[in-house]
Design an enzyme around this catalytic site. Sequence first.
Site, PDB file in Angstrom:
ATOM      1  N   ASN A 277       0.841  -1.188   0.000  1.00  0.00           N
ATOM      2  CA  ASN A 277       0.000   0.000   0.000  1.00  0.00           C
ATOM      3  C   ASN A 277       0.879   1.242   0.000  1.00  0.00           C
ATOM      4  OD1 ASN A 277      -2.229   1.645   0.177  1.00  0.00           O
ATOM      5  ND2 ASN A 277      -2.306   1.572   2.409  1.00  0.00           N
ATOM      6  N   ASP A 304      10.580   1.636   1.389  1.00  0.00           N
ATOM      7  CA  ASP A 304       9.395   1.200   2.141  1.00  0.00           C
ATOM      8  C   ASP A 304       9.532  -0.277   2.520  1.00  0.00           C
ATOM      9  OD1 ASP A 304       7.050   1.336   3.544  1.00  0.00           O
ATOM     10  OD2 ASP A 304       5.746   1.662   1.816  1.00  0.00           O
TER      11      ASP A 304
HETATM   12  O1  DOR Z   1       2.784  -1.675   2.217  1.00  0.00           O
HETATM   13  C1  DOR Z   1       2.821  -1.096   3.280  1.00  0.00           C
HETATM   14  N1  DOR Z   1       3.420  -1.643   4.362  1.00  0.00           N
HETATM   15  N2  DOR Z   1       2.257   0.100   3.365  1.00  0.00           N
HETATM   16  C2  DOR Z   1       2.131   0.729   4.528  1.00  0.00           C
HETATM   17  O2  DOR Z   1       1.592   1.784   4.540  1.00  0.00           O
HETATM   18  C3  DOR Z   1       2.597   0.105   5.779  1.00  0.00           C
HETATM   19  C4  DOR Z   1       3.654  -0.884   5.538  1.00  0.00           C
HETATM   20  C5  DOR Z   1       3.881  -1.771   6.711  1.00  0.00           C
HETATM   21  O3  DOR Z   1       4.120  -1.269   7.833  1.00  0.00           O
HETATM   22  O4  DOR Z   1       3.856  -3.002   6.551  1.00  0.00           O
HETATM   23 ZN    ZN Z   2       3.038   4.236   3.935  1.00  0.00          ZN
HETATM   24 ZN    ZN Z   3       5.957   2.609   5.028  1.00  0.00          ZN
END
Ligand code: DOR
Ligand code: ZN
Ligand code: ZN
Length: 424
Positions: A277, A304
């Site tokens: 996400n 990320d």
């Molecule tokens: O893909 C995601 N993983 N999007 C997020 O916003 C949170 C993150 C997570 O902490 O796993």
């Molecule tokens: Zn995020």
């Molecule tokens: Zn993140």
Amino acid sequence: MNLTVLKNGRIIDPATGRDDCGDLWMADGLIAAAMAEIPAGAEVIDCQGKWIVPGLIDLHVHLREPGQEYKETIASGTLAAAAGGFTAVACMPNTRPVNDNAAVTRAILEKAQNCPARVWPVGAASVGSDGKNLAEYAEMKEAGIVAVTDDGRPVADSQLMRRALEYADSHGLPLMSHAEEISLSQNGCMHEGLVSTRLGLRGIPAAAESVMIYRDAALAELTGARLHICHVSCEASLAVIHLAKARGVKITAETAPHYFTLTDEAVAGYDTNAKMNPPLRSEADRQAIRAALADGTLDAIATDHAPHSILEKEVEFNLAANGIIGLETALPLALALVRDGLISPMRLVELMSVNPARIIGVAGGTLAVGAVADVTVIDPESRFVFDAAANHSKSANSPFWGWQLQGRAISTYMGGRLAWELQE
Ligand code: DOR
Ligand code: ZN
Ligand code: ZN
């Protein structure tokens, strides 16, 4: 004196405009001027055919500690970071407990002390990241945070977002926004488009992201505060960021390697390792992201890095956790952009070191004499398969598993000392 000379490498340093072959000297933790002769006792490393760049900095990782050490720890996450060529990472506050106070910030920094990469904690924007009350930025800043965010979710309330921007700015902290309009994205589990229709999965429109970036940019303009947009995934968002920059808003933005490498077609086999996400978007979005890395609309590549165990991933697609690991595939995937002729090596270093350092206001991002000697040595030719042997994360949730990759870090230095070295 602790002296190391990296000999005969291609030194790439946007801060000094340098891209040529030569030697990089590191003395007592700092980049040093070359002397006429290499003194006895100095460590000399042959870097023929290698790139010598300022240590890579990842603005956006989830280290999971405290609270979810079965997914990742600060030790395992920084090892994966170092193996991916990063000398520093900024860690998101959505741990358990949330990093919304100085005690958690201090605990993270304590654990990070003898790790192979620097850890810059990011504090929560709101208490518990639940979007109701602002966290204590002053005490967290004192403890060592470099930014605030409620990443994992947006700051849904616009008034709270305004106050968060003002409060962050008064402490010299950027606000990192996970831009998502929940009323548009809720119950969605992939990009809304032809593929989601074909697969029968509920989609998340690109507008769920771009609408929120517009709001955030408007509030950054109103407050004059520094706003950083996390994980930009689509063309519509780039249009908003471009407009905000043209208006003089203090806005920066990152994307992640999966958005310039994959599209929503990767979800076709219901592979939950292609679920994150924001979601993987269309081919047109992917092309727009690539162009924006080259033209400056985007400022940084961040991973990320979001480790999850098979418990959260080996379930039905719509129930699976969002997120993929990324620390050890980011550099090879970014180097593919260089090989494609889209960006120069210099631009790659801007996106992965110079600009990240500037955005969170930390040392690094330069090989200028006197700067802290955080350095990454890259072999741009080395080919490897991303598999269990190449993965140092505790988790394995990657859509790039089994991919043949080209180019990787072979060593990193932190404060002039070897922090990590590839063993082969
Ligand atoms: O893909 C995601 N993983 N999007 C997020 O916003 C949170 C993150 C997570 O902490 O796993
Ligand atoms: Zn995020
Ligand atoms: Zn993140």
